[in-house]
Scaffold this active site. Structure first.
Site, PDB file in Angstrom:
ATOM      1  N   GLU A 154       0.828  -1.211   0.000  1.00  0.00           N
ATOM      2  CA  GLU A 154       0.000   0.000   0.000  1.00  0.00           C
ATOM      3  C   GLU A 154       0.861   1.259   0.000  1.00  0.00           C
ATOM      4  O   GLU A 154       0.573   2.223  -0.706  1.00  0.00           O
ATOM      5  CB  GLU A 154      -0.930   0.003   1.219  1.00  0.00           C
ATOM      6  CG  GLU A 154      -1.781   1.268   1.380  1.00  0.00           C
ATOM      7  CD  GLU A 154      -2.928   1.344   0.397  1.00  0.00           C
ATOM      8  OE1 GLU A 154      -3.078   2.382  -0.272  1.00  0.00           O
ATOM      9  OE2 GLU A 154      -3.708   0.371   0.301  1.00  0.00           O
ATOM     10  N   HIS A 180       0.300  -9.966  -2.162  1.00  0.00           N
ATOM     11  CA  HIS A 180      -0.988  -9.485  -2.644  1.00  0.00           C
ATOM     12  C   HIS A 180      -1.316 -10.126  -3.993  1.00  0.00           C
ATOM     13  O   HIS A 180      -0.416 -10.415  -4.783  1.00  0.00           O
ATOM     14  CB  HIS A 180      -0.931  -7.965  -2.784  1.00  0.00           C
ATOM     15  CG  HIS A 180      -2.188  -7.272  -2.413  1.00  0.00           C
ATOM     16  ND1 HIS A 180      -2.813  -6.356  -3.240  1.00  0.00           N
ATOM     17  CD2 HIS A 180      -2.940  -7.341  -1.302  1.00  0.00           C
ATOM     18  CE1 HIS A 180      -3.888  -5.890  -2.635  1.00  0.00           C
ATOM     19  NE2 HIS A 180      -4.003  -6.470  -1.467  1.00  0.00           N
ATOM     20  N   HIS A 202       2.187  25.451  30.058  1.00  0.00           N
ATOM     21  CA  HIS A 202       2.415  24.031  29.773  1.00  0.00           C
ATOM     22  C   HIS A 202       3.766  23.582  30.327  1.00  0.00           C
ATOM     23  O   HIS A 202       3.877  22.509  30.917  1.00  0.00           O
ATOM     24  CB  HIS A 202       2.378  23.780  28.264  1.00  0.00           C
ATOM     25  CG  HIS A 202       1.002  23.767  27.683  1.00  0.00           C
ATOM     26  ND1 HIS A 202       0.592  22.828  26.758  1.00  0.00           N
ATOM     27  CD2 HIS A 202      -0.076  24.567  27.896  1.00  0.00           C
ATOM     28  CE1 HIS A 202      -0.666  23.053  26.421  1.00  0.00           C
ATOM     29  NE2 HIS A 202      -1.088  24.110  27.095  1.00  0.00           N
TER      30      HIS A 202
END
Length: 373
Positions: A14, A77, A292
């Site tokens: 893919e 595949h 933060h």
């Protein structure tokens, strides 16, 4: 090979379908070795009939599997045609993965087959592949747009023909977690089959759909390193591995290797990740806001879901007009510089009066100028 829950990495199949991406043989084998070292359960090594270099790379990967260097299950595949099956079988891969579009859209406009004809093709191709003695997975392409009753019949046909795994493909990335659960909840009663989930990321929520699939009965989720794939790609391997660890306490991959593999695939694919990319981006554990940073210094869990060391990474702080005294002190201490509150205040005053991000050299220059005043 029975897998309780894990990752199938399809970077070599893919991932190479990403526009502009082409791996050479050496790169393919190296990526396969890295993925195996990272302990992913399955590697989809490619479609061997596409080209000779893919065929030869899979052959080399299987040689490494035979020698024990690669340990992951290796999958080839295949279209639902005998020539593809023969090509995959000749490599003695661990599994042959046959795909066929099952939605009304695919049947009408792509394959031009009736549902009956499609079922016959699916049955015959899986039966032919199973006759080789190699385990078979069937991928129901465009399953997310397929009538659920027909999808159930397709799965039953695949199992009867000899498939022990079926992949539910969200080919267009249109699912939501709720709709993903609906599909798996309505096929989970079919016996003799384990499920994969193949989710494209066209709408940006494929990782959430992958997690929902696992929570609803799938045992394998398809991923690619850095989320490569057709169009905008599929679920990133590094993202899925962290989701499975954080939400399910499943070690689907060695997290310490994710940054290294990501960088290697980035190099070989030529596709650079933005610094704010999830999990392995350069900014994943970089903090800016003074509030933060104060929280991080007090307890890292205030603004970090995971210790960056678990991913082989380090936290850092940026210094600019948003920074506070705590962030500046931590930054300077990391540089081997210790200043009292008065010195920190003087430096911070200069920083807040300029619209820039300060590098180590910039900070050293400010300190030097203050010392000469």
């Amino acid at each position: 090979m029975t897998v309780k829950a894990g990752i199938l990495d399809s970077t070599l199949r893919e991932g190479e379908q990403t526009p502009g991406v082409l791996f050479n043989r050496r790169q393919r084998v190296e990526i396969a070795r890295m993925l195996s070292d990272a302990k992913v359960a399955m590697i989809e090594a490619g479609h061997p009939l596409v080209s000779e270099d893919i065929y030869s790379a899979i052959k080399e990967i299987m040689d490494l599997k035979a020698s024990g260097i690669i340990k992951s299950e290796i999958i080839a595949h295949s279209r639902a045609v005998a020539s593809d099956v023969d090509s995959a079988a000749s490599l003695n891969v661990d599994r042959i993965a046959i795909f066929y579009g099952v939605s009304d859209m695919h049947l009408r406009y792509k394959t031009h087959k009736s549902k009956t004809e499609a079922m016959d093709i699916i049955y015959d191709s899986i039966s032919y592949a199973a006759s080789t003695g190699i385990p078979v997975r069937f991928t129901a392409e465009d399953a997310s747009r397929t009538d659920i009753n027909f999808l159930r019949n397709v799965i039953k046909t695949a199992v009867e023909a000899g498939a022990d795994r079926v992949s539910i493909a969200d080919t267009l990335g249109i699912l939501t977690p709720e709709k993903t659960r609906f599909i798996f909840n309505n096929i989970s009663d079919i016996n003799g089959v384990e499920y994969d989930f193949h989710g494209h990321n066209d709408m940006g929520i494929a990782p959430a759909n992958g997690l929902a699939a696992l929570e609803s009965g799938a045992s394998i989720v398809h991923t690619t390193v850095n989320g490569l794939g057709e169009r905008v790609g599929i679920i990133p391997t590094q993202t899925m591995a962290v989701l499975m660890k954080y939400h399910m306490n499943i070690d689907a991959a060695n997290l310490l290797m994710m940054k290294t593999i990501s960088r290697r695939v980035e190099e070989y694919s030529g596709i650079k990740l933005p610094p704010n990319y999830a999990i392995t981006g350069d900014y994943a554990f970089t903090h800016k806001s003074g509030v933060h940073v104060d929280g991080i210094i007090s307890n890292a869990s205030t603004y970090e879901f995971m210790d960056p060391a678990m991913l082989g990474m380090q936290r850092s702080f940026t210094i600019d007009k948003y920074s506070g005294k705590h962030a500046l002190r931590e930054k300077l201490m990391a540089m081997g510089i210790n200043l009292d509150d008065s010195g920190l205040s003087k430096i911070l005053a200069q920083i807040k009066n300029n619209n820039m991000v300060y590098s180590d050299e910039d900070l050293k220059s400010i300190i030097s100028s203050l010392n000469t005043q």
